[in-house]
Design a protein around this motif. Structure first.
Motif, PDB file in Angstrom:
ATOM      1  N   THR A   2      76.984 -14.054 -55.245  1.00  0.00           N
ATOM      2  CA  THR A   2      76.377 -14.865 -53.711  1.00  0.00           C
ATOM      3  C   THR A   2      77.656 -15.618 -53.273  1.00  0.00           C
ATOM      4  O   THR A   2      78.060 -14.808 -52.111  1.00  0.00           O
ATOM      5  CB  THR A   2      75.526 -15.732 -54.092  1.00  0.00           C
ATOM      6  N   ASP A  51      84.864  -3.010 -54.247  1.00  0.00           N
ATOM      7  CA  ASP A  51      83.901  -3.979 -53.664  1.00  0.00           C
ATOM      8  C   ASP A  51      82.566  -4.076 -54.481  1.00  0.00           C
ATOM      9  O   ASP A  51      81.854  -3.116 -54.632  1.00  0.00           O
ATOM     10  CB  ASP A  51      83.399  -3.038 -52.439  1.00  0.00           C
ATOM     11  N   THR A  52      82.527  -5.242 -55.139  1.00  0.00           N
ATOM     12  CA  THR A  52      81.398  -5.617 -55.883  1.00  0.00           C
ATOM     13  C   THR A  52      80.422  -6.423 -55.408  1.00  0.00           C
ATOM     14  O   THR A  52      79.584  -7.143 -56.116  1.00  0.00           O
ATOM     15  CB  THR A  52      82.006  -6.240 -57.422  1.00  0.00           C
ATOM     16  N   GLY A  53      80.324  -6.468 -53.978  1.00  0.00           N
ATOM     17  CA  GLY A  53      79.361  -7.348 -53.535  1.00  0.00           C
ATOM     18  C   GLY A  53      78.052  -7.169 -53.440  1.00  0.00           C
ATOM     19  O   GLY A  53      77.233  -7.916 -53.344  1.00  0.00           O
ATOM     20  N   GLN A  54      77.719  -5.768 -53.854  1.00  0.00           N
ATOM     21  CA  GLN A  54      76.448  -5.483 -54.161  1.00  0.00           C
ATOM     22  C   GLN A  54      76.120  -5.262 -55.566  1.00  0.00           C
ATOM     23  O   GLN A  54      75.103  -4.824 -55.993  1.00  0.00           O
ATOM     24  CB  GLN A  54      76.232  -4.036 -53.419  1.00  0.00           C
ATOM     25  N   VAL A  55      77.008  -5.734 -56.632  1.00  0.00           N
ATOM     26  CA  VAL A  55      76.798  -5.796 -57.772  1.00  0.00           C
ATOM     27  C   VAL A  55      75.967  -6.636 -58.445  1.00  0.00           C
ATOM     28  O   VAL A  55      76.446  -8.018 -58.247  1.00  0.00           O
ATOM     29  CB  VAL A  55      78.104  -5.614 -58.677  1.00  0.00           C
ATOM     30  N   ASP A  56      74.613  -6.660 -58.810  1.00  0.00           N
ATOM     31  CA  ASP A  56      73.824  -7.634 -59.424  1.00  0.00           C
ATOM     32  C   ASP A  56      74.182  -8.064 -60.840  1.00  0.00           C
ATOM     33  O   ASP A  56      74.081  -9.172 -60.907  1.00  0.00           O
ATOM     34  CB  ASP A  56      72.548  -7.220 -59.188  1.00  0.00           C
ATOM     35  N   TRP A  61      78.306  -4.061 -65.176  1.00  0.00           N
ATOM     36  CA  TRP A  61      79.334  -3.258 -64.385  1.00  0.00           C
ATOM     37  C   TRP A  61      80.533  -3.361 -65.327  1.00  0.00           C
ATOM     38  O   TRP A  61      81.092  -2.024 -65.517  1.00  0.00           O
ATOM     39  CB  TRP A  61      79.378  -3.723 -63.225  1.00  0.00           C
TER      40      TRP A  61
END
Length: 286
Positions: A2, A51-56, A61
């Motif tokens: 976030t 780009d790990t912005g979408q990694v929950d 990961w």
């Protein structure tokens, strides 16, 4: 993720929170602390470039990344060739793991896994370590090894049976010390026969340059380093029994031993002085 997902400082903090877990995964995959650290460092490089912005689930990961890095490292070892899944004996139908049994296995398998490490194919090792020791679902294991979930389950089953059949290492440091002292004395004398006597017939010696297997090959290698053995000292290395070669009072090389039934089964060698200097070494009385 976030807050400030692209901040390098934020990523570094998140990565450090997972480092010990990643190192544990890599060490059980590779059997070498130095190689495990290399694998973890490579995971950091890949994270910093992604780009790990979408990694929950960053931990999941990163575990996947480390698994892939370790698999590549294992496959690059010249001493090991990957075997096809359909080779060898068929897998029995009743291979579903028992949770209580596997929990006990996961607690005790670390040292035993090092003993049988070189008997497993890279894919078997990855499937077993990730699933049985770190609860990674077979669906995720399958994507790493490039197999179906069913095939990944079979890989882990084969590895599990081999590990369960492995001899448990001796944890008595006094007994280990006697065996290591005998190894060191034989190495100082260049005594091939005495070295063979203290080595398990299927001993494995690992170092950055490759892997030696078998008592004859390992004994021949140790006998050729008699000049180094003469300046070596018994030591605890990361709490494990070993020897350290000192040059001008500084560690030049270390050997860490796994012992079972009064014979050496695994020797982990660090021959990079910079890495040897970073190890937790306690010299023992001669």
């Amino acid at each position: 993720m976030t807050d400030a997902p692209h901040s390098s400082e934020f990523l570094a903090e998140r990565f450090e929170s997972h480092r010990s877990h990643l190192h544990a995964v890599a060490y059980r995959m590779l059997g070498s602390r130095a190689e495990a650290e290399d694998a973890v460092q490579e995971a950091w490089f890949r994270l910093s470039r992604s780009d790990t912005g979408q990694v929950d689930n960053l931990g999941g990961w990163l575990t996947t990344v480390v698994g892939r890095v370790c698999l590549d490292m294992l496959r690059s070892r010249k001493s090991r060739a990957e075997q096809p899944l359909d080779s060898g004996a068929p897998v029995p139908a009743d291979v579903a793991p028992d949770p209580e049994r596997d929990a006990l296995l996961a607690d005790s398998v670390g040292a035993a896994l090092l003993v049988v490490l070189e008997t497993l194919t890279p894919a078997e090792r990855l499937a077993f370590v990730l699933h049985d020791l770190f609860a990674v679902p077979f669906e995720e294991v399958a994507t790493i090894v490039g197999r179906t979930p069913t095939a990944a389950r079979q890989l882990a089953s084969r590895a599990r049976r081999r590990v369960q059949g492995a001899e448990a290492p001796d944890t008595d440091l006094v007994r280990q010390r006697r065996v290591v002292d005998a190894f060191l004395a034989a190495a100082r004398d260049g005594d091939f026969d005495a070295l063979v006597e203290v080595l398990d017939p299927d001993v494995v010696a690992r170092h950055e340059g490759g892997v030696l297997t078998g008592a004859a090959a390992v004994a021949a290698g140790a006998a050729s380093y008699a000049h180094l053995a003469r300046v070596a000292r018994p030591a605890l290395i990361g709490g494990a029994t070993g020897i350290v070669v000192l040059v001008d009072g500084r560690p030049e090389r270390t050997l860490t031993f796994t012992v079972a039934h009064d014979r050496i089964t695994v020797i982990d060698i660090t021959d990079d002085p910079a890495r040897a200097a970073e190890l937790d070494i306690t010299l023992l009385d001669v």
